[in-house]
Design a protein around this motif. Sequence first.
Motif, PDB file in Angstrom:
ATOM      1  N   LYS A  90      65.379 -55.331  60.452  1.00  0.00           N
ATOM      2  CA  LYS A  90      66.517 -56.174  60.091  1.00  0.00           C
ATOM      3  C   LYS A  90      67.599 -55.408  59.332  1.00  0.00           C
ATOM      4  O   LYS A  90      68.682 -55.955  59.082  1.00  0.00           O
ATOM      5  CB  LYS A  90      66.048 -57.362  59.258  1.00  0.00           C
ATOM      6  N   MET A 124      73.813 -52.430  58.643  1.00  0.00           N
ATOM      7  CA  MET A 124      73.926 -53.762  59.228  1.00  0.00           C
ATOM      8  C   MET A 124      72.663 -54.547  58.892  1.00  0.00           C
ATOM      9  O   MET A 124      71.574 -54.204  59.364  1.00  0.00           O
ATOM     10  CB  MET A 124      74.123 -53.645  60.739  1.00  0.00           C
ATOM     11  N   TRP A 125      72.812 -55.586  58.079  1.00  0.00           N
ATOM     12  CA  TRP A 125      71.665 -56.332  57.548  1.00  0.00           C
ATOM     13  C   TRP A 125      71.620 -57.727  58.169  1.00  0.00           C
ATOM     14  O   TRP A 125      72.499 -58.547  57.924  1.00  0.00           O
ATOM     15  CB  TRP A 125      71.771 -56.433  56.030  1.00  0.00           C
ATOM     16  N   ASN A 126      70.606 -57.975  58.952  1.00  0.00           N
ATOM     17  CA  ASN A 126      70.360 -59.306  59.518  1.00  0.00           C
ATOM     18  C   ASN A 126      69.623 -60.136  58.458  1.00  0.00           C
ATOM     19  O   ASN A 126      68.410 -60.226  58.448  1.00  0.00           O
ATOM     20  CB  ASN A 126      69.537 -59.180  60.794  1.00  0.00           C
ATOM     21  N   GLU A 132      74.667 -61.566  60.294  1.00  0.00           N
ATOM     22  CA  GLU A 132      74.504 -60.142  60.014  1.00  0.00           C
ATOM     23  C   GLU A 132      75.655 -59.683  59.129  1.00  0.00           C
ATOM     24  O   GLU A 132      76.828 -59.970  59.417  1.00  0.00           O
ATOM     25  CB  GLU A 132      74.478 -59.340  61.316  1.00  0.00           C
ATOM     26  N   TRP A 134      77.620 -56.451  57.543  1.00  0.00           N
ATOM     27  CA  TRP A 134      77.864 -55.018  57.682  1.00  0.00           C
ATOM     28  C   TRP A 134      78.596 -54.514  56.447  1.00  0.00           C
ATOM     29  O   TRP A 134      79.464 -55.189  55.897  1.00  0.00           O
ATOM     30  CB  TRP A 134      78.728 -54.733  58.903  1.00  0.00           C
TER      31      TRP A 134
END
Length: 401
Positions: A90, A124-126, A132, A134
């Motif tokens: 993620k 990029m963090w889900n 998401e 960025w």
Amino acid sequence: MKIKLLSLGLFLLFTAALHAQEDNAPAFGKGLFNLVGKDSSFTMKIGARMQILAISEGLDESDEFFANNETNFLVRRARLKFDGYAYSPKLRYKIELGLSNRDIAGVSQFTRNTPRYILDAVVMWNFYENFELWFGQTKLPGNIERVISSGNMQQVDRSLVNSRFNIDRDMGFQLRHHFNLTDSFVVREKLAFSQGEGRNITDGNEGGFQYTGRIELLPLGLFEGGGDYIGADLKREQTPKLFLAFTYDSNVNAVKTRSNLGAYMFNDTGLYQTTTNTIFADLMFKYRGFSLMGEYSKRNAADPIAKNSDGTPTGDVVWVGNGINLQSGYLFPSNWEVSGRFTHIKLDANITGRSPETQYTFGVSRYIVGHKLKVQSDLSYLSIENGSNEVMFRLQFDVHF
């Protein structure tokens, strides 16, 4: 000294990767090495690519075609790319470095007069469902032609609409989300808050900030292999696929002639600032080897003419105006493609002093291994109202590892 350290670091990295992956090399075009931590806490795919270009261009002022053209051979792009995830799938990342002269050009006092090696450096963090976040330096969610990778283009290079109006890369945050209206109708939303100065600016934010919003509609479902952001219909879509998008960008107190691109505008008190707004409307359609891409761009500014404190013009102006680009192609079963492009640019002549431009381009491409190994050529004719016309021929070889 910095170049030597960069070269040494890259050498050590590739040596370690080669030792770790000598019996597990990926297929051609899938990266040089794919590294996975022993505990699967990280991955790293390392890739490299280059574009070698021959170009002949000049004024159309002779009865003998290309008689007065200037011819150049150059490494148009040479890049290294690293991507994967850190700690969790993620949390993804991407690093892209440019090594050619064109990639690292544009030094100034605001970049501390050093080469601009970094193209992308973003995480990029889900963080929740389809959301998401960025953070870092990467392309802003602008016109489709700019966001399409330079390695995945249908013709040798991007159009004049892109060179006049695109908003390129910047440093900041992006929030992205997608959802389905129906089983096949996909909607994507993208918001960005960035510095507004362009890439690799190190000495502060000289103006205001830049705000970008984009919405993308895919009423007929997703393209195969992310083909909405890839030139040419290499997947030969078996059902029609359509992509429609709109972007609004506002660069508050911008200090450059093309939003976050172009030259800095100076006056007698320092940097001249004016709010610059840019809109994009674009589409992509693909079906059984046929592709169509269209773009419309428009830019305006609160006060596009840079002035000194006493009101006298400095000579610097914002490039305000509009442009349209239409591009289409057909991919034959042999993986040869023919393509055509029509581009019209109309900058405000009273402000910019630039006449309207119309360019016609015919291209031929041979995809040997898709976009990873290809040869492309195109012939362009540029008609400038109240000016000299120009002809240009280009031949380019792409290889991506």
